[in-house]
Each structure stands twice: as C-alpha cells, then as structure tokens.
Design an enzyme around this catalytic site. Structure first.
Site, PDB file in Angstrom:
ATOM      1  N   GLY A 256       7.674  -3.465   4.898  1.00 59.65           N
ATOM      2  CA  GLY A 256       7.716  -2.752   6.383  1.00 59.65           C
ATOM      3  C   GLY A 256       7.761  -1.387   6.733  1.00 59.65           C
TER       4      GLY A 256
ATOM      5  N   CYS B 261       6.168   9.777   0.653  1.00 64.78           N
ATOM      6  CA  CYS B 261       4.466   8.860   0.687  1.00 64.78           C
ATOM      7  C   CYS B 261       3.111   9.857  -0.344  1.00 64.78           C
ATOM      8  CB  CYS B 261       4.230   8.767   1.937  1.00 64.78           C
ATOM      9  SG  CYS B 261       5.911   7.747   3.009  1.00 64.78           S
TER      10      CYS B 261
ATOM     11  N   GLY C 106       0.847  -1.152  -0.085  1.00 64.59           N
ATOM     12  CA  GLY C 106      -0.303  -0.357   0.153  1.00 64.59           C
ATOM     13  C   GLY C 106       0.684   1.119  -0.164  1.00 64.59           C
ATOM     14  N   GLY C 107       0.318   2.470  -0.292  1.00 65.46           N
ATOM     15  CA  GLY C 107       1.091   3.509   0.032  1.00 65.46           C
ATOM     16  C   GLY C 107       1.770   3.947  -1.571  1.00 65.46           C
ATOM     17  N   ASP C 108       2.126   5.501  -1.273  1.00 66.13           N
ATOM     18  CA  ASP C 108       2.882   6.007  -2.067  1.00 66.13           C
ATOM     19  C   ASP C 108       4.189   5.561  -2.131  1.00 66.13           C
ATOM     20  OD1 ASP C 108       3.424   8.840  -3.686  1.00 66.13           O
ATOM     21  OD2 ASP C 108       1.176   8.715  -3.657  1.00 66.13           O
ATOM     22  N   VAL C 109       4.897   6.907  -2.845  1.00 67.95           N
ATOM     23  CA  VAL C 109       6.635   6.201  -3.718  1.00 67.95           C
ATOM     24  C   VAL C 109       6.693   6.342  -2.514  1.00 67.95           C
ATOM     25  CG1 VAL C 109       6.749   8.526  -3.845  1.00 67.95           C
ATOM     26  CG2 VAL C 109       7.675   6.993  -5.418  1.00 67.95           C
ATOM     27  N   THR C 110       7.748   5.789  -1.924  1.00 67.32           N
ATOM     28  CA  THR C 110       9.172   5.848  -1.148  1.00 67.32           C
ATOM     29  C   THR C 110      10.945   5.462  -1.392  1.00 67.32           C
ATOM     30  OG1 THR C 110       7.317   4.418   0.432  1.00 67.32           O
ATOM     31  CG2 THR C 110      10.194   4.074   1.213  1.00 67.32           C
TER      32      THR C 110
ATOM     33  N   ILE D 248       6.125   3.696   6.709  1.00 70.03           N
ATOM     34  CA  ILE D 248       5.856   2.668   6.919  1.00 70.03           C
ATOM     35  C   ILE D 248       5.078   1.601   5.488  1.00 70.03           C
ATOM     36  CG2 ILE D 248       4.253   1.012   8.180  1.00 70.03           C
ATOM     37  CD1 ILE D 248       5.294   2.498  10.419  1.00 70.03           C
ATOM     38  N   GLY D 249       4.852   0.594   5.579  1.00 71.52           N
ATOM     39  CA  GLY D 249       4.019   0.635   3.773  1.00 71.52           C
ATOM     40  C   GLY D 249       4.999  -1.077   4.671  1.00 71.52           C
TER      41      GLY D 249
END
Length: 223
Positions: free
Chosen positions: A166, A184, A87-91, A154-155
């Site tokens: 993680g 994110c 999940g989530g956006d760019v990291t 965190i993702g």
C-alpha cells in the site's frame, strides 16, 4: 477510536480497521498474507495501519543501481534489506512513516487496478491537503509529490483481485535514511510532513484522518 482487546480499532462500512503499531516488517508481511487469504475466503475488507523499524523493501522491478551501498553495509547500519512481492522499485520504511495496508477485494470494485491506484493517490493528496500541504500526483510516476520532492510512496500487490501492500506516508520520518537508495528507483528527494510544516506532526491525527478518507472513498454502507 480506541483499541479493543483484539487489536481492532473499529469496524465501519464493512471495513475492519486495525492498528498494528510498530511491527517488524517480516511479521507484518506474514500477517498481511493471512488477511489476504481471509478476504479471498469472504471476510470483510481490512485497512491496516502501522510503522516499521528501518527496512528497505525491494519490489519486483528493483534496479540494482537503486541501492547506493552494498547490502552488507546497509544492514550494518541497522537497516534490514528484503525482497517483496509487490510492483515497483526499492522503498524505505522507518519509524515516523505511517504504513497503510488496504486489503481490499477488487472483485467487488470492478477489477480495475489502474483505478484503484488512482484512488489511492487521491486519498493521499486529500490527506495532505487536510494538513495544509498542497501535493500532486504525476502522470507515469506512482506516489505523491510536493513540488519536485516525493512525500508518499505507493506500491501494491494483488492476489485473486485482493490487494495488499500500500502506502508509505512520511510523517516524521528520518529523511537521512533515504540517502541509502534511489527512492523508487528515481533521482528524487524525499520530504516529510514534519519537514514541510516545520514541526513534528501527531501520528494519531494522521491515522484518524487517513481512516476517515478511506472510509469515505472505499467504504460501503453497513448492513
């Protein structure tokens, strides 16, 4: 906490702890997936530590506007760009950032993903407290912040209630790399333990403490 020949750091509280060192992101992802399948098949939970060469990982919710440069321009700067199944956006991951991949069987932990995410944030906050850094989690925003600045991302991904992906903990990370993105998907500045302390922080000390905190918060008595 010395390494054994097979790469395991130790096994305690029914949790295998491994340090993969500096490892290519694509290789680490494939190894993670193999570990996930092993845990699904009944193996012990794993806690994996490591670092990655510079890479941008695009989660399922990534907004194209979160990349502030064209992909080709980013890769010409030596930063890999790759999609991931979390999940989530760019990291961003890079050397000096400690990656923590908990591969935990939530079938044994109540199948509560929201609680699991909250526990990850609690571990992250406690970690920073141990280094004299006061951090908080913010309702509605995954990760950990020091004031307005984000220090830990965190993702997670989940397969058959077994977690992977993680935390990305900015220990001595080159923060200029974050200028390539909206971390994110947020209009937020990133910070690091090094920046806040005013000197580099020993990665081995962070690894020892994060391992202890995961054992305390997620371990079960060995039988």
């Amino acid at each position: 906490m010395g390494k054994t020949p097979n790469g395991f750091l130790t096994m305690v509280s029914n949790m295998i702890i491994e340090d993969w060192g500096l490892i290519n992101y694509t290789e680490a992802l494939e190894r993670q997936k193999r570990c996930v399948q092993e845990v699904i098949n009944g193996a012990e939970d794993r806690l994996i530590l490591g670092e990655h060469p510079p890479v941008l990982t695009l989660g399922r919710m990534t907004n194209p506007d979160s990349l502030l440069y064209q992909r080709q321009e980013i890769e010409e700067r030596g930063v890999l760009v790759t999609g991931v199944d979390r999940g989530g956006d760019v990291t961003l991951h890079a050397p000096g950032q400690l990656i923590v991949y908990p591969i935990f069987n939530l079938n044994k932990r109540g199948k509560d993903l929201k609680l699991y995410m909250e526990q990850l944030e609690e571990v992250a906050v406690d970690l920073l407290k141990n280094f004299g850094i006061l951090a908080i989690s913010i309702s509605g925003q995954r990760g950990v912040f020091v004031g307005p600045d984000k220090i830990i991302s965190i993702g997670v991904g989940v397969r058959k209630w077994v977690t992977y992906h993680g935390l990305g903990i900015n220990v001595n990370t080159d923060l200029s790399l974050f200028n390539l993105i909206k971390p994110c998907g947020l209009n937020v500045r990133m910070t690091s333990m090094q920046k806040l302390k005013g000197h580099p922080v020993a990665m081995k000390d962070v690894k020892v403490r994060i391992t202890e905190l995961f054992q305390r918060n997620f371990g079960t008595p060995s039988k």
